[in-house]
Each structure stands twice: as C-alpha cells, then as structure tokens.
Design a protein around this motif. Structure first.
Motif, PDB file in Angstrom:
ATOM      1  N   MET A 109       0.850  -1.183   0.000  1.00  0.00           N
ATOM      2  CA  MET A 109       0.000   0.000   0.000  1.00  0.00           C
ATOM      3  C   MET A 109       0.889   1.238   0.000  1.00  0.00           C
ATOM      4  O   MET A 109       1.900   1.282   0.706  1.00  0.00           O
ATOM      5  N   SER A 110       0.501   2.230  -0.763  1.00  0.00           N
ATOM      6  CA  SER A 110       1.280   3.472  -0.840  1.00  0.00           C
ATOM      7  C   SER A 110       0.743   4.510   0.131  1.00  0.00           C
ATOM      8  O   SER A 110      -0.454   4.544   0.435  1.00  0.00           O
ATOM      9  N   VAL A 111       1.654   5.357   0.600  1.00  0.00           N
ATOM     10  CA  VAL A 111       1.270   6.481   1.442  1.00  0.00           C
ATOM     11  C   VAL A 111       1.920   7.732   0.873  1.00  0.00           C
ATOM     12  O   VAL A 111       3.102   7.724   0.486  1.00  0.00           O
ATOM     13  N   SER A 112       1.140   8.796   0.814  1.00  0.00           N
ATOM     14  CA  SER A 112       1.633  10.067   0.303  1.00  0.00           C
ATOM     15  C   SER A 112       2.360  10.826   1.400  1.00  0.00           C
ATOM     16  O   SER A 112       1.845  10.954   2.516  1.00  0.00           O
ATOM     17  N   VAL A 113       3.536  11.326   1.103  1.00  0.00           N
ATOM     18  CA  VAL A 113       4.314  12.092   2.086  1.00  0.00           C
ATOM     19  C   VAL A 113       3.556  13.355   2.475  1.00  0.00           C
ATOM     20  O   VAL A 113       3.470  13.711   3.658  1.00  0.00           O
ATOM     21  N   SER A 114       2.968  14.037   1.498  1.00  0.00           N
ATOM     22  CA  SER A 114       2.236  15.272   1.793  1.00  0.00           C
ATOM     23  C   SER A 114       0.990  14.990   2.626  1.00  0.00           C
ATOM     24  O   SER A 114       0.654  15.754   3.542  1.00  0.00           O
ATOM     25  N   THR A 115       0.305  13.890   2.333  1.00  0.00           N
ATOM     26  CA  THR A 115      -0.880  13.526   3.118  1.00  0.00           C
ATOM     27  C   THR A 115      -0.500  13.215   4.560  1.00  0.00           C
ATOM     28  O   THR A 115      -1.153  13.664   5.510  1.00  0.00           O
ATOM     29  N   ALA A 116       0.566  12.442   4.739  1.00  0.00           N
ATOM     30  CA  ALA A 116       1.020  12.100   6.085  1.00  0.00           C
ATOM     31  C   ALA A 116       1.427  13.351   6.860  1.00  0.00           C
ATOM     32  O   ALA A 116       1.101  13.496   8.046  1.00  0.00           O
ATOM     33  N   SER A 117       2.108  14.268   6.210  1.00  0.00           N
ATOM     34  CA  SER A 117       2.535  15.501   6.873  1.00  0.00           C
ATOM     35  C   SER A 117       1.338  16.364   7.245  1.00  0.00           C
ATOM     36  O   SER A 117       1.284  16.962   8.326  1.00  0.00           O
ATOM     37  N   HIS A 118       0.347  16.422   6.337  1.00  0.00           N
ATOM     38  CA  HIS A 118      -0.840  17.237   6.602  1.00  0.00           C
ATOM     39  C   HIS A 118      -1.647  16.690   7.776  1.00  0.00           C
ATOM     40  O   HIS A 118      -2.073  17.441   8.659  1.00  0.00           O
ATOM     41  N   ILE A 119      -1.867  15.384   7.789  1.00  0.00           N
ATOM     42  CA  ILE A 119      -2.699  14.786   8.846  1.00  0.00           C
ATOM     43  C   ILE A 119      -2.010  14.854  10.202  1.00  0.00           C
ATOM     44  O   ILE A 119      -2.637  15.164  11.226  1.00  0.00           O
ATOM     45  N   THR A 120      -0.730  14.565  10.248  1.00  0.00           N
ATOM     46  CA  THR A 120      -0.012  14.536  11.524  1.00  0.00           C
ATOM     47  C   THR A 120       0.410  15.914  11.996  1.00  0.00           C
ATOM     48  O   THR A 120       0.655  16.117  13.188  1.00  0.00           O
ATOM     49  N   GLY A 121       0.523  16.876  11.063  1.00  0.00           N
ATOM     50  CA  GLY A 121       1.021  18.195  11.432  1.00  0.00           C
ATOM     51  C   GLY A 121       2.527  18.231  11.610  1.00  0.00           C
ATOM     52  O   GLY A 121       3.072  19.166  12.183  1.00  0.00           O
ATOM     53  N   ILE A 122       3.208  17.197  11.098  1.00  0.00           N
ATOM     54  CA  ILE A 122       4.668  17.097  11.213  1.00  0.00           C
ATOM     55  C   ILE A 122       5.269  17.190   9.814  1.00  0.00           C
ATOM     56  O   ILE A 122       4.802  16.529   8.885  1.00  0.00           O
ATOM     57  N   GLU A 123       6.289  17.994   9.672  1.00  0.00           N
ATOM     58  CA  GLU A 123       6.981  18.085   8.386  1.00  0.00           C
ATOM     59  C   GLU A 123       7.901  16.878   8.234  1.00  0.00           C
ATOM     60  O   GLU A 123       8.916  16.761   8.906  1.00  0.00           O
ATOM     61  N   LEU A 124       7.504  15.976   7.346  1.00  0.00           N
ATOM     62  CA  LEU A 124       8.256  14.738   7.136  1.00  0.00           C
ATOM     63  C   LEU A 124       8.679  14.634   5.677  1.00  0.00           C
ATOM     64  O   LEU A 124       7.999  15.148   4.784  1.00  0.00           O
TER      65      LEU A 124
END
Length: 551
Positions: A277-292
């Motif tokens: 399964m793929s995960v988007s870096v921008s989506t993960a950063s947006h949801i968590t509020g962490i710049e990853l």
C-alpha cells in the motif's frame, strides 16, 4: 477490551530488556492503556483493531520495532508438511471455511498454556464475534494421525470425549449437557448437521465451534501442535490463523503449511503473503502536522515492523505483514507513522480560525425535552449507544432485524448500535433494583437504523424514552405521563391500540402526531412480565418511547 498480562521475564526472553519504569512510559505511546502492574508483570489493554497485540509475543514484536531494536517486516519461513485435510461438502452449509497449520518446536509450561488459552479466547471475541464468525482449535498433533477430514455429521452420528470430560458424548448431548455446549448451542441449533474434524482413524479432534476433544488436549509435554480455524467468513478465518501462527513463531515455533482440499479448490495454508500500500508524504505531513520527508516516513514504517521503499519524493510504498489485519486504508499507515514518531512528541496547536458559535436547533429541543421530563419528576440517565443483540432483542421479546453491527466488539454486551432506548433503561433499573421505589427515569438520545436510501446507508433518529417501576405501576399512570409529555412538547395527543411484543397485550398504545417543524411517533404501556423477569426486576414496569423526525 481484552486485558493482556505481560510478564517481565517473558518480555526479556523475547528481546525487551528494559526496566519497569521505561516499559510503563513506552506502552501508552504504542496505543495501550495500563490497567495494573506489580513486581512480576504489567496488565495492559489494547484496542480490538490490533488483534496481533493480544499475546505477549505480538507485543514484544511491536516493542522491538518501537524501541529501534529490530525494524522492518519479520520474515517467517513456512516449509510444506505432508499433512492434508479434506473439506467435505456436507459441512459447506454449516461452517464452510477451514484454515489449518502445523507448528513444531513449541515449548509449553503451565503459564504458557494459560496464556495460549487466553489468547485464543481473546481472538474469539475480537475477530470471531464470540465464535460466530471464527472458532479456533489448538491440538497436540502427536495424539492423532493425518490426513484429516472436516465434515458435517448428524447430531447422534458419533461419540467422543469432549475437553474436560471423562465420558463419551454425542454432539447433541454436548450441546444439551456440556457447559461449553450449552453456552454456544445457538450457533448450531438450526442446522441438521454439526461440523466435526476427525483424523485417519476416525478419532475426533474438534466439534467446531463448540469444543475440542479431550484426546488432543495440550500439555507441558506437547511439542507439535495442529491449529484449526473454522468459520463463516473466509477472510476472518485466514486472519486468525496468520495471527496465531506468527505469534508462536516469535517464540521459536516452526510453521509448516497444511494442504486444504476443498470441493472447488486446493489451498496451502497459512498464506503469509504480505500486501502493499502506498502512502503520500504530503498527506502524512498534513494529517499529523509534522513536516516529514520520504526517508523519514520509510524509517518510521520500518519501526512499525513493515518494509518500505521510496517510490518518489511524495510516495512511499509500504509492505504490510499478513498479521497486520488493521491496515485497510492510507490513513491507517499515517496512524502508524504518527505512533512511531511518538504521539507525545507532537505539539498540539490551536487552529487559527475565528467563528461565532450558535446553539443547534436540535440541542435547544433536547434541553426543552429534558426540562419537561425533569418537571414531571423524572431523573435523567445516559446509556451507551452500543448494546447487544441479547439485551436489545431477546430480552425484549423482539425478532432480530437489520441493525448496525460492530465489526470488532470490545465485549459481549457491546456488539451493535441501539435502535431503541428502552432496553438501556431496563438495564439501568436492573443495576439499581436495590434502590428505593418508585424509580422514574428517562433518556434523550440517538438511535441508528439501516437505511439503504441514505447516502451513508444509515439514518440517525432522536428518541425520548422513560420508565417507571413500583408495586402498583399501571397503564393509567403511563397514559397520563404520555399525555403530559406530548402536550407539553406542543403536539396533539392521539392514541391507538397497539400490539407490541415487549408490552402486555391490550395494555399498550401508539402515539402519532405532527407539529410545525417535526413529527413524532411512539408507544407506551405496561411492560410484559417476561421482559421484566429477563432483566431480573421484581416489580411492574411501565414505559414510553417517542421518536422525533424533522419534516
């Protein structure tokens, strides 16, 4: 929710060599609640979406990743065995699905045997819906001889000695006389044949989903086990089998596959093929509020015991082990990323928005309804929206119909979303039957119906219900209460006779009326004596339930 006892010595053997204070600090960051602890171990509670954490081996596996001791997806070799099991057509209409595996090099102590039994029962609840979808059997393989047969037999067609018994019994006798049979008889009662697993010589291993045979009982001498998982849901069967097998493998067990011959196909189980399964870096950063960035997300996923690779600066591909049955969507991967980053490190922020609050119309209506009920001398109670089929249907003398069921219930009494408030009020009266009479209680709350026409396939409705109990409670009293409630709410009071299974025939009436912006309908009357007895109450109960609907 299931509570798991983690012995410090067991964790140390599984590679977690940290002191108690550090363990108490770390476990909540993994999503558990600490119930208790002492010098020997710690009791923790995990949400049912992580059935792989219902054993000490599963917890240790995740802990090693969280602590950075061991990262990436665990690898489990599954060499073939020469063991086969045939699924006969006679069982397909009863419990059609079967998963089976062999595990060698197991080591049992009295403590480990107890842990395995608790693990098994927790999986029965979390995945199996109290054995309805899935039932698990674990056997001493050296006490039987393959190949095996999974078939449907007549209730009187065979005899064997069930677990914790000393005499042979037929399947029907087990359902009528054995404690486990009585408890789970409802799962087989409507079938003409009962499932049975037998070996080459006709010896019985199990009567799923009721009980195993005494012949294959596990002991501290057991070195090879046969795991069978039967059920009505193929996906759930495979999930439970994978979780059990990988848990044993974590403590040194060697998994071997079994050939399952079905009328239409042939399977080799367990199937531990991972999914991607793929995960988007921008989506993960947006949801968590962490710049990853992609590299950081890859590292965090590997700490979550997955494999990961960078596809592009904005995409990371996760390889998810077969035992992680909770990963269904990209947001589940984001949750794992946040967990491994450590929730405690994420700083909360107040949103930079300005709004003018206004009370919702339904909230104003709720307040008015509560004021009316309190003015009539009632005391408000608030019950959970989750209830059980037994309380909602059986105890209320109602036929089961469509309802919203909980996919992974945390307990036996929280398996569905309520469609009525009355059983919750009766449960409250049952819990407080030692208090003085009369008791006058009410509740205002939401219920949920299945509605195929709705966008979400469900419809939420607001209801008011009240109940009164005392030695002379009768129809005249509840009719006067119903009239006062309806008229104070601004509706006309019109009633018609109603035959309702939960109420005494001839002592129940319906209400239906319309106001300017909403309509109501409901019923009231004297609760049926059988319902009163089902909730262990000793005095008559009268009750009212009204449903509100916007025009």
């Amino acid at each position: 929710m299931p509570v798991i006892t983690l012995d410090y010595d067991d964790l140390k053997e599984l590679g977690i060599d940290i002191d108690r204070e550090r363990l108490i600090e770390v476990l909540p960051m993994m999503g558990s609640d600490i119930e208790d602890f002492d010098d020997e171990g710690i009791k923790v509670e995990f949400f049912p979406n992580r059935p792989d954490l219902l054993s000490v081996e599963g917890v240790a596996r995740s802990l090693r990743g969280f602590l950075g001791i061991e990262t990436g997806m665990p690898s489990y070799d599954v060499p073939e065995s020469d063991i086969e099991v045939t699924v006969d057509e006679s069982v397909l209409n009863v419990r059609p699905h079967l998963g089976m595996a062999v595990i060698e090099n197991v080591r049992f102590t009295d403590k480990k045997l107890k842990q395995v039994m608790e693990f098994q029962e927790d999986l029965h609840w979390v995945i199996g819906r109290d054995r309805k979808k899935v039932a698990i059997g674990i056997h001493d393989l050296d006490r039987v001889e393959p190949p095996f047969v999974y078939s449907g037999v007549e209730p009187e067609g065979v005899t064997f000695t069930p677990l914790e018994s000393v005499c042979e019994m037929t399947p029907r006798e087990i359902l009528e006389e054995h404690p486990k049979g009585v408890a789970y008889a409802h799962l087989l009662r409507d079938h003409e044949r009962y499932p049975l697993i037998t070996d080459k010589n006709g010896d019985v291993l199990s009567l799923p989903p009721i009980i195993n045979g005494e012949l294959t009982k596990l002991t501290t001498e057991t070195e090879r086990i046969l795991v069978d998982v039967t059920g009505t849901d193929e996906r759930a069967v495979n999930q439970a089998l994978n979780i059990i097998c990988t848990s044993f493998a974590e403590s040194g067990g060697v998994i071997r596959s079994v050939t399952v011959r079905r009328p239409e196909s042939e399977l080799r189980l367990p199937d531990l093929t991972p999914k991607e399964m793929s995960v988007s870096v921008s989506t993960a950063s947006h949801i968590t509020g962490i710049e990853l960035d992609a590299a950081e997300i890859k590292e965090l996923l590997m700490k979550a015991r997955m494999d990961a690779s960078i596809v592009s600066p904005d995409e990371v591909l996760a390889v998810i082990p077969a035992y992680r049955v909770d990963i269904l969507h990209e947001v589940d991967l984001v949750e794992n990323i946040a967990t491994q980053y450590c929730i405690g490190r994420i700083e909360p922020l107040i949103p930079e928005v300005a709004t003018i609050a206004e009370e919702d119309n339904w909230n104003r209506a709720d307040k008015f309804i509560r004021d009316v009920m309190v003015g009539l001398g009632f005391q408000e109670v608030m019950s959970l929206m989750l209830t059980s089929e037994e309380s909602h249907y059986q105890k209320m003398r109602l036929e089961e119909d469509e309802r919203v069921q909980v996919a992974q219930p945390i307990s036996q009494d929280r398996t569905m979303i309520r469609k009525s408030l009355l059983n919750g009020l009766l449960e409250f009266l049952e819990d407080n039957r030692h208090e003085d009479l009369p008791q006058r209680i009410f509740e205002v709350g939401d219920v949920v119906y299945i509605d195929p026409k709705a966008e979400t396939r469900t419809r939420t409705v607001k209801k008011l219900a009240c109940a009164i109990t005392h030695s002379s409670a009768g129809f005249t009293e509840i009719k006067s209460i119903a009239a006062a409630v309806v008229e104070n709410l601004g509706y006309e009071f019109r009633v018609e006779p109603l035959d309702h299974p939960s109420f005494i025939r001839g002592r129940c009436a319906s209400i239906e009326s319309e106001g300017e912006s909403s309509r109501i309908r409901g019923f009231f009357g004297e609760v049926h004596p059988e319902v009163v007895t089902n909730f262990n109450l000793e005095y008559p109960v009268i009750a009212l339930e009204i449903e509100f609907e916007e025009k």
